[in-house]
Scaffold this motif. Sequence first.
Motif, short mmCIF file in Angstrom:
data_model
loop_
_atom_site.label_atom_id
_atom_site.label_comp_id
_atom_site.label_asym_id
_atom_site.label_seq_id
_atom_site.Cartn_x
_atom_site.Cartn_y
_atom_site.Cartn_z
N ASP A 42 0.80 -1.23 0.00
CA ASP A 42 0.00 0.00 0.00
C ASP A 42 0.83 1.28 0.00
OD1 ASP A 42 -2.20 -1.63 0.07
OD2 ASP A 42 -2.53 -1.41 2.22
N ILE A 43 2.14 1.16 0.03
CA ILE A 43 2.97 2.37 0.07
C ILE A 43 3.02 3.01 -1.31
CG2 ILE A 43 5.32 3.24 0.37
CD1 ILE A 43 5.64 1.34 2.64
N ALA A 44 2.65 4.27 -1.35
CA ALA A 44 2.67 5.01 -2.61
C ALA A 44 4.07 5.55 -2.87
CB ALA A 44 1.67 6.17 -2.55
N GLU A 45 4.42 5.62 -4.15
CA GLU A 45 5.72 6.18 -4.51
C GLU A 45 5.88 7.58 -3.95
OE1 GLU A 45 7.54 5.99 -8.52
OE2 GLU A 45 6.04 4.41 -8.85
N GLY A 46 4.81 8.36 -4.01
CA GLY A 46 4.86 9.74 -3.52
C GLY A 46 5.24 9.83 -2.06
N THR A 47 4.81 8.85 -1.28
CA THR A 47 5.14 8.82 0.14
C THR A 47 6.64 8.65 0.32
OG1 THR A 47 2.99 7.87 0.68
CG2 THR A 47 4.74 7.58 2.31
N VAL A 48 7.22 7.75 -0.44
CA VAL A 48 8.66 7.49 -0.35
C VAL A 48 9.44 8.70 -0.84
CG1 VAL A 48 10.57 6.05 -1.18
CG2 VAL A 48 8.41 4.99 -0.49
N TYR A 49 9.02 9.30 -1.95
CA TYR A 49 9.73 10.47 -2.47
C TYR A 49 9.68 11.64 -1.50
CZ TYR A 49 10.50 8.17 -6.94
OH TYR A 49 10.93 7.31 -7.92
N ALA A 50 8.53 11.87 -0.89
CA ALA A 50 8.42 12.96 0.10
C ALA A 50 9.33 12.70 1.29
CB ALA A 50 6.96 13.10 0.54
N LEU A 51 9.40 11.45 1.71
CA LEU A 51 10.28 11.09 2.82
C LEU A 51 11.74 11.30 2.44
CD1 LEU A 51 9.92 8.03 5.09
CD2 LEU A 51 12.13 8.59 4.11
N LEU A 52 12.11 10.95 1.21
CA LEU A 52 13.49 11.14 0.77
C LEU A 52 13.86 12.63 0.73
CD1 LEU A 52 13.66 8.43 -2.02
CD2 LEU A 52 14.94 8.43 0.14
N VAL A 53 12.93 13.47 0.33
CA VAL A 53 13.18 14.91 0.35
C VAL A 53 13.44 15.38 1.78
CG1 VAL A 53 12.10 17.18 0.00
CG2 VAL A 53 11.92 15.43 -1.78
N ARG A 54 12.63 14.90 2.73
CA ARG A 54 12.80 15.30 4.13
C ARG A 54 14.15 14.85 4.69
NH1 ARG A 54 7.47 13.55 4.46
NH2 ARG A 54 8.05 11.68 5.62
N VAL A 55 14.55 13.59 4.43
CA VAL A 55 15.82 13.13 5.00
C VAL A 55 17.00 13.82 4.32
CG1 VAL A 55 14.91 10.94 5.86
CG2 VAL A 55 15.97 11.00 3.61
N GLU A 56 16.83 14.19 3.05
CA GLU A 56 17.87 14.96 2.37
C GLU A 56 17.99 16.35 3.00
OE1 GLU A 56 19.03 16.71 -2.07
OE2 GLU A 56 17.16 15.60 -1.81
N GLN A 57 16.88 17.00 3.25
CA GLN A 57 16.89 18.33 3.85
C GLN A 57 17.49 18.32 5.25
OE1 GLN A 57 12.74 19.41 3.50
NE2 GLN A 57 13.04 20.36 1.50
N ARG A 58 17.30 17.21 5.96
CA ARG A 58 17.84 17.09 7.32
C ARG A 58 19.30 16.64 7.32
NH1 ARG A 58 13.73 13.25 9.59
NH2 ARG A 58 15.25 13.01 11.24
N GLY A 59 19.87 16.38 6.15
CA GLY A 59 21.28 16.04 6.05
C GLY A 59 21.61 14.61 6.41
N LEU A 60 20.63 13.69 6.30
CA LEU A 60 20.87 12.29 6.67
C LEU A 60 21.37 11.45 5.51
CD1 LEU A 60 17.66 11.71 8.85
CD2 LEU A 60 19.94 12.46 9.59
N VAL A 61 21.25 11.98 4.30
CA VAL A 61 21.67 11.25 3.10
C VAL A 61 22.45 12.18 2.18
CG1 VAL A 61 19.75 9.60 3.15
CG2 VAL A 61 19.50 11.74 1.89
N ASP A 62 23.28 11.57 1.35
CA ASP A 62 23.93 12.28 0.26
C ASP A 62 23.20 11.88 -1.01
OD1 ASP A 62 25.85 13.42 1.97
OD2 ASP A 62 27.14 11.65 1.79
N VAL A 63 23.15 12.81 -1.96
CA VAL A 63 22.41 12.56 -3.19
C VAL A 63 23.32 12.78 -4.39
CG1 VAL A 63 20.41 13.22 -4.58
CG2 VAL A 63 20.29 13.35 -2.08
N GLU A 64 23.24 11.85 -5.32
CA GLU A 64 24.01 11.97 -6.56
C GLU A 64 23.06 11.73 -7.73
OE1 GLU A 64 27.70 9.73 -8.89
OE2 GLU A 64 27.08 9.03 -6.92
N LYS A 65 23.12 12.60 -8.72
CA LYS A 65 22.30 12.40 -9.91
C LYS A 65 23.07 11.49 -10.86
CE LYS A 65 19.40 16.40 -9.71
NZ LYS A 65 18.74 17.47 -10.44
N VAL A 66 22.41 10.40 -11.25
CA VAL A 66 23.02 9.38 -12.09
C VAL A 66 22.21 9.30 -13.38
CG1 VAL A 66 23.57 6.93 -12.25
CG2 VAL A 66 23.83 8.12 -10.08
#
Length: 109
Positions: A42-66
């Motif tokens: 039942d997990i929507a993609e949008g839920t995961v993407y919104a969560l990834l934005v939040r953890v990125e903003q909080r500095g918990l992950v590094d992001v690389e465009k591939v």
Amino acid sequence: MGKQATEMLKGVLEGIVLAILARRPAYGYEITAWLRERGFADIAEGTVYALLVRVEQRGLVDVEKVPSEKGPPRKVYTLNAQGRDYLDEFWRTWSFLADRLEELHGKGE
């Protein structure tokens, strides 16, 4: 998944996603697919993407465009040192709560 399970999942989804990223870097769709393969249908993609934005903003992950073979570049997320510390705290909290719940469920009587 029932309403109660959905509400519980909301509270721990961030920790689950960080645990996935602790195993290896991944992009949003990969994370969603991994979750669905393990019963979180039942997990929507949008839920995961919104969560990834939040953890990125909080500095918990590094992001690389591939570059992607299909469409625009993918954002690949990697758990960084701050994210690992946060995940360690999540597991400590999870263990504490699981122990207390087990006591309430019957072992503590």
